[in-house]
Design a protein around this motif. Structure first.
Motif, mmCIF file in Angstrom:
data_model
loop_
_atom_site.group_PDB
_atom_site.id
_atom_site.type_symbol
_atom_site.label_atom_id
_atom_site.label_comp_id
_atom_site.label_asym_id
_atom_site.label_seq_id
_atom_site.Cartn_x
_atom_site.Cartn_y
_atom_site.Cartn_z
ATOM 1 N N ASN A 190 0.964 -0.980 -0.215
ATOM 2 C CA ASN A 190 -0.237 0.031 0.303
ATOM 3 C C ASN A 190 1.134 1.278 -0.250
ATOM 4 N N THR A 191 1.913 1.375 0.133
ATOM 5 C CA THR A 191 3.242 2.667 -0.497
ATOM 6 C C THR A 191 2.684 3.594 -1.478
ATOM 7 N N GLN A 192 1.517 3.210 -2.329
ATOM 8 C CA GLN A 192 1.486 3.884 -3.594
ATOM 9 C C GLN A 192 0.189 4.681 -3.078
ATOM 10 N N VAL A 193 -0.561 4.469 -2.495
ATOM 11 C CA VAL A 193 -2.274 4.641 -1.912
ATOM 12 C C VAL A 193 -1.965 5.520 -1.014
ATOM 13 N N LEU A 194 -0.068 5.393 -0.082
ATOM 14 C CA LEU A 194 -0.027 6.073 0.861
ATOM 15 C C LEU A 194 0.514 7.520 0.288
ATOM 16 N N GLU A 195 1.308 7.281 -0.734
ATOM 17 C CA GLU A 195 1.484 7.934 -1.570
ATOM 18 C C GLU A 195 1.462 9.052 -2.680
ATOM 19 N N GLY A 196 0.057 8.390 -2.420
ATOM 20 C CA GLY A 196 -1.112 9.071 -3.684
ATOM 21 C C GLY A 196 -2.074 9.608 -2.384
ATOM 22 N N TRP A 197 -2.350 9.159 -1.360
ATOM 23 C CA TRP A 197 -2.839 10.424 -0.088
ATOM 24 C C TRP A 197 -1.769 11.687 0.187
ATOM 25 N N ILE A 198 -0.509 11.655 0.378
ATOM 26 C CA ILE A 198 0.505 12.480 0.788
ATOM 27 C C ILE A 198 0.357 13.505 -1.094
ATOM 28 N N TYR A 199 0.237 13.178 -1.771
ATOM 29 C CA TYR A 199 0.470 13.950 -3.004
ATOM 30 C C TYR A 199 -1.261 14.886 -3.178
ATOM 31 N N SER A 200 -1.501 14.071 -2.488
ATOM 32 C CA SER A 200 -3.201 15.005 -2.589
ATOM 33 C C SER A 200 -3.292 15.594 -1.516
ATOM 34 N N PHE A 201 -2.189 16.479 -1.129
ATOM 35 C CA PHE A 201 -1.738 17.093 0.282
ATOM 36 C C PHE A 201 -0.891 18.007 -0.122
ATOM 37 N N TRP A 202 0.324 17.466 -0.327
ATOM 38 C CA TRP A 202 1.365 18.422 0.180
ATOM 39 C C TRP A 202 2.004 18.409 -1.639
#
Length: 56
Positions: free
Chosen positions: A32-44
């Motif tokens: 789920n690293t890609q899911v986490l990175e997607g979440w990060i990029y949605s805010f930062w």
């Protein structure tokens, strides 16, 4: 606190202890690293901004 090496070798019974998200952790290829990175990029704008300016 557990080391990143422990994360790779532990079984799926993780104890739910919160861990700080680091660049090294994101590079480990965890599930789920890609899911986490997607979440990060949605805010930062990038991972470095997230790590340096958030609770990571």
């Amino acid at each position: 606190m557990r080391s990143l090496k422990d994360l790779k070798t532990e079984n799926l019974n993780i104890d739910k202890t919160p861990l700080r998200i680091t660049g090294e952790m994101l590079e480990m290829g965890l599930v789920n690293t890609q899911v986490l990175e997607g979440w990060i990029y949605s805010f930062w704008k990038d991972v470095d901004s997230f790590i340096s300016n958030s609770g990571g």
